[in-house]
Design an enzyme around this catalytic site. Structure first.
Site, PDB file in Angstrom:
ATOM      1  N   GLU A   1       0.856  -1.207   0.000  1.00  0.00           N
ATOM      2  CA  GLU A   1       0.000   0.000   0.000  1.00  0.00           C
ATOM      3  C   GLU A   1       0.880   1.240   0.000  1.00  0.00           C
ATOM      4  O   GLU A   1       0.735   2.133   0.841  1.00  0.00           O
ATOM      5  CB  GLU A   1      -0.896  -0.018   1.247  1.00  0.00           C
ATOM      6  CG  GLU A   1      -1.669  -1.330   1.398  1.00  0.00           C
ATOM      7  CD  GLU A   1      -2.496  -1.412   2.675  1.00  0.00           C
ATOM      8  OE1 GLU A   1      -2.003  -0.959   3.720  1.00  0.00           O
ATOM      9  OE2 GLU A   1      -3.622  -1.922   2.616  1.00  0.00           O
TER      10      GLU A   1
ATOM     11  N   CYS B   1      -9.996   0.019   8.242  1.00  0.00           N
ATOM     12  CA  CYS B   1      -9.443   1.313   8.626  1.00  0.00           C
ATOM     13  C   CYS B   1     -10.170   2.461   7.947  1.00  0.00           C
ATOM     14  O   CYS B   1     -10.401   3.507   8.545  1.00  0.00           O
ATOM     15  CB  CYS B   1      -7.953   1.376   8.311  1.00  0.00           C
ATOM     16  SG  CYS B   1      -7.534   0.985   6.622  1.00  0.00           S
TER      17      CYS B   1
END
Lengths: 656, 656
Positions: free
Chosen positions: A320, A416
């Site tokens: 990521e 998240c």
């Protein structure tokens, strides 16, 4: 000392806005209750969160196994933070009661010595502080601290704040450079910025110093993560029983160099921007020039070389992460929602230090495009990855694009993003203004009523606007008595010609514009009106030639909104479309488009397939047919039927 | 029965050619000795092969652990096959002695019952035939069979052939539909085509039937691979001790459907084309109409929807696999060398059934571009993945492109490709011609002396050409006595205007052209000359509009050679270049270019960077500067300094 332009506190700003009020209502009426259900494992067909249950088990109220990720507690923290923000604007006794009960539960899960983390309490008791690299122990603490501060500010209730002070005190004993302390820091930055909030809320200087320690220590040699890994017998948490236990890569965690020596944004994008935010917080409060310079360097690297036009960051799903300068593929993109939220934090902090339009412009870009585009119109589905090009069949069948979803997903296993969006939108007021003793800055154009204390005088501002659909902004200035001070208003970088008036009289923007803000200094009297008329032209933008992925293509923007083409309006195979950059482009408000939005239309061409037979390649012989091209705001994509989407469109005449 | 146009045997064709003789010499003089060193672990800095050592251990001549992949034996097999082919044209007693000794060693490693596989002999004795899905047991046997047949054809020595007949007989007992037999097939197709070769070499019908069994059984329900996996306790070989033991995906192995029902090429590309090759082999020999129709359907799917312009196949590194129609990304490509070699096998087999230009064209495309481009000029370094777009920094720093190497690598740990190239080039003669009782087909334009038996008459053909640099081909036809028969010559699909003469007299191609071949039927006398003049114009090609990755771009081709732009000739950032498709494009032979090659030059533009300041995005304002664009044949890329490369170039004027 640097003069800090403090962001307005949430209690100072009440948002009343065409565009944003529906989002904020959605957060309050749908997202927060939905997330509460999710935290309590009550969403059918979605992976269970386990988050509340973990606290019940840790508190001894229930038996069972720990569930979810090692950082599952943070979902509760982010929910609490969103609730706190929401309560500031909308008192809701029932919701507050739910939050109070959750806080009671959290307090019961805290250890005698202050330690608080359900994963280590339930699953690996005795293993605390043995895997900072992977296990988000301080990251989780950081989110709990942010929630504690927000809840204290919203309600004045200290219970969670006290719990987190006790934990912060413990952390301060465990970590440091003294004998017997762990000379380390967390694998996922977050506590650094949270400790600054704790310092602001409590005035306890120890929290600021602890944050400073974490930032200063990071990247020192020998690498803490590698030492820790060796001490742990070279195991990793995520490798677990079966996977590879590879050596930590310090650059993934931005610990490859001391932070002041870092010149390029590298590694996991969320970790990076959370760290830069804390660096800016510390630079502002300690007047640390080298830290501030590092912030500026890293900021420039991101926005000049590693940021998508939507304000997305992170070019690869692998880790990521950032990749390298000008590598911004549209199809294998990552551009995680949380990373853009972190970029907004970073911009907000830099604005507090030096109000420059570039910070405000990027904050606005990330907010109006990447961040709100991540959420579905009903607030119940989210993108984690925010692509600039979607071909649904490729998302399904080409593994390199499998992380790019063509439709938003329900609450994630690793959830998240959704609660991060909720807490950001619930606290939006804090991004609109900042002020010091003699100047009030307007960073965002959002209808709102706000109040400021300039010295011993109180000033109220009433901002009215239909932005971003229209470009007119009226700010009525109401000092409690006539007072000389400055109202500074951002003039967006994308806006070519603008008009500014005070009480209807024209003001020469050029003469009072500095670094992207127009500074109107005068003796303001109650009812004075500052009006800004932004030119809301349609812009076709192209990218720096080094940004190879966008060569020969243009993106459409109007105001802060980046536009996209969707299959729903333009048919399939958007790659076959070229746009006429010299043609006339028009916009119109369409009340029926997903709750109302401005559409853009222009001329273009579509490569004709009918002349093709069975060949895959043939001599060049373009035969494009003229078409009308229809664009909608990027943030609305994926809310109709599943289909292709593109932000960057080929330009028909490259020789203009 | 179908009339088979048999490919010329290697002993019939002697290649003497400007272009190809150096490649063949390289294989003989460099690649075969180098690969022998590799097989014996004597290449410094390269991963050791262990392949010969495994046989020594299995033969009881040495002790130690098995090394390399589960299919490591195939490297020895492919080397032996290349040696065999090479010996046909170039007797070399020393090399033959080395091969004989290797065969002796192989024979010693064979079990009493005929079983032969060093992995199972050394590492997992007793576990034979328990993991066909993953462990390449029959694949490995297939390569040994191909080597055995080639060596027998080259030298007349039966030793390895006998070894493999014994093993094939054992396999025939182990596998089948009878009680006590394993009703399965291999995870990696290869034995199916090898058994057809065994049948051709020995006349033993059982081998043809065994091949047929494997093909017919494949894809029947319930899935053999899933049953086997369940029986094995749901473990996988590649998951090994640590990784995930996921359920097999039948489509990866082309066993998701019975082969006759498969309409699209899916899964691992090499497995797929090896299977299609065997299907064509069987269809030809059994006149199986439904099998032939499946071959045609799968062929069309590949060449019309899933093939790169270089003849590469496989759009994703994940599973080295096909993805779906028109998904041909240039940057995250796979296009494995072995897959293009398999495509050449498939084309060769289809030509034997039905001589159509499309098969010859694709065979040529894959051979002159993807396959020879995989090898370095010195024959010592190879590409496994053959990209159409390389940005070296991205290959290093963007994980989605990490499998795309910017420079060729030494012999690989998994070294399937280099020996596959060697055996193909060493047997190139077998792809030039095929014949039946009254027709000789010329598929490739390669200088060569060859002989054919038409009925009881012998005919020699002497082909002379400087192809692909020039378009003139002269075939001198020498029957042992005047004889009426047909010489059919391929007229490539890319060639727009051509001239054909017989003894200097013009022949109307249109009147004798059928399916891409010109059929010249006459009474041929010794010394008759058939001459073909192909137009060697430069073609700018573009791709079907559905092939999104190439939208607005063109590729340059001349003759069979696809061209590319390299940084060495055009500077960095090739994405900033557009070409003028309407401009004049010229070519010239450059004797100094990597051993001599034809360069192409034309006009284009380069987007100017100098007008950009620090912004990443700005309003459209193209300012391209005119430049000369320099292209070289794709197969030569990466032989100078490391740098960018592109096949598909943006076209400047899209409105032509």
């Amino acid at each position: 000392m640097l003069r800090l332009n403090r962001s307005a506190a949430l209690k100072q700003v009440r948002i009343e806005d065409d565009f944003w009020t529906p989002f904020k209502n959605l957060v309050r009426e749908v997202v927060i209750p939905y997330q509460w259900d999710a935290l309590n494992d009550r969403i059918p067909d979605a992976e269970p969160s386990h988050a509340i249950r973990n606290f019940r088990i840790a508190a001894g109220k229930e038996t069972g196994e720990f569930g979810g990720f090692v950082f599952q507690d943070t979902d509760v923290a982010k929910w609490l933070e969103a609730v706190a923000h929401s309560l500031q604007e909308h008192p809701d006794p029932e919701l507050e009661k739910l939050a109070d009960e959750t806080i009671d539960l959290i307090a019961e899960a805290q250890h005698e010595d202050g330690y608080l983390n359900t994963y280590y309490t339930i699953k690996e008791p005795g293993k605390q502080w043995t895997n900072l690299t992977d296990c988000h122990e301080l990251y989780t603490a950081g989110h709990m601290m942010e929630a504690a501060v927000a809840y204290y500010e919203a309600t004045g209730k200290r219970k969670l704040l006290d719990v987190m002070c006790k934990f912060a005190d413990l952390i301060g004993q465990v970590f440091g450079r003294e004998e017997g302390q762990i000379r380390g820091y967390d694998g996922h930055q977050e506590i650094e910025l949270a400790l600054v909030k704790m310092y602001e809320a409590t005035g306890n200087d120890a929290y600021l110093k602890l944050s400073q320690y974490f930032i200063d220590e990071r990247g020192q040699e020998p690498s803490f993560f590698i030492k820790e890994w060796e001490q742990r017998g070279m195991t990793r948490h995520w490798g677990d029983a079966k996977g590879p236990h590879t050596k930590p890569d310090p650059s993934y965690h931005q610990s490859h160099l001391p932070v002041r020596e870092q010149k390029e944004a590298v590694g996991h994008a969320v970790r990076a921007v959370y760290m830069y935010t804390a660096m800016a917080d510390l630079a502002a409060r300690t007047s640390d020039a080298s830290l501030l310079e590092a912030c500026r360097t890293l900021w420039r690297n991101i926005v000049q070389k590693q940021m998508y036009i939507t304000g997305g960051i992170g070019s690869t799903a692998h880790g990521e992460a950032f990749t390298f300068d000008y590598d911004l593929p549209n199809d294998t993109i990552y551009a995680e929602t949380c990373a853009s939220i972190g970029l907004i934090f970073f911009a907000q902090r830099m604005l507090q230090i030096e109000p420059k339009g570039e910070y405000g412009d990027v904050m606005e870009r990330a907010l109006y495009n990447n961040v709100i585009g991540s959420m579905s119109q009903d607030g119940k589905q989210y993108f984690y990855v925010n692509p600039l090009e979607v071909w649904p069949e490729a998302s399904e069948k080409n593994p390199a694009r499998r992380h790019v979803k063509a439709v938003r997903q329900k609450w994630f296993g690793c959830s998240c993003c959704p609660p991060n969006v909720a807490r950001l939108l619930a606290s939006l007021g804090a991004y609109v203004y900042s002020s010091n003793e003699d100047t009030i800055y307007t960073h965002l154009f959002i209808g709102s009523k706000s109040s400021f204390q300039l010295g011993d005088k109180r000033v109220e501002l009433n901002q009215e606007t239909h932005y971003p659909n229209e470009g007119h902004v009226r700010i009525t200035v109401n000092p409690e008595q006539a007072l000389e001070f400055t109202v500074a208003i951002r003039i967006p970088g994308w806006s070519r010609s603008n008009k500014l008036t005070v009480n209807g009289e024209s003001v020469d923007i050029g003469a009072i514009r500095r670094d992207g803000y127009a500074y109107v200094t005068r003796t303001w009297k109650a009812g004075d009106k500052l009006e800004l008329e932004l030119s809301m032209d349609i812009h076709l933008l192209h990218a720096h030639p080094q940004l190879r992925a966008n060569a020969g293509m243009a993106a459409i923007q109007r105001g802060p909104l980046v536009y996209c083409l969707e299959e729903a309006d333009n048919g399939s195979n958007l790659s076959a479309i070229t746009i006429d950059a010299r043609g006339e482009w028009t916009f119109r408000y369409d009340a029926d488009l997903l709750g109302g939005a401005v559409r853009i239309e222009g001329s273009g061409y579509r490569e004709d397939e009918s002349s093709w037979n069975e060949e895959l390649y043939r001599p060049v012989q373009f035969a494009p047919s003229p078409i009308r091209v229809h664009a909608i705001p990027y943030y609305l994509w994926g809310n109709r039927k599943q289909g292709e989407m593109r932000v960057w469109i080929r330009v028909h005449q490259t020789g203009i």
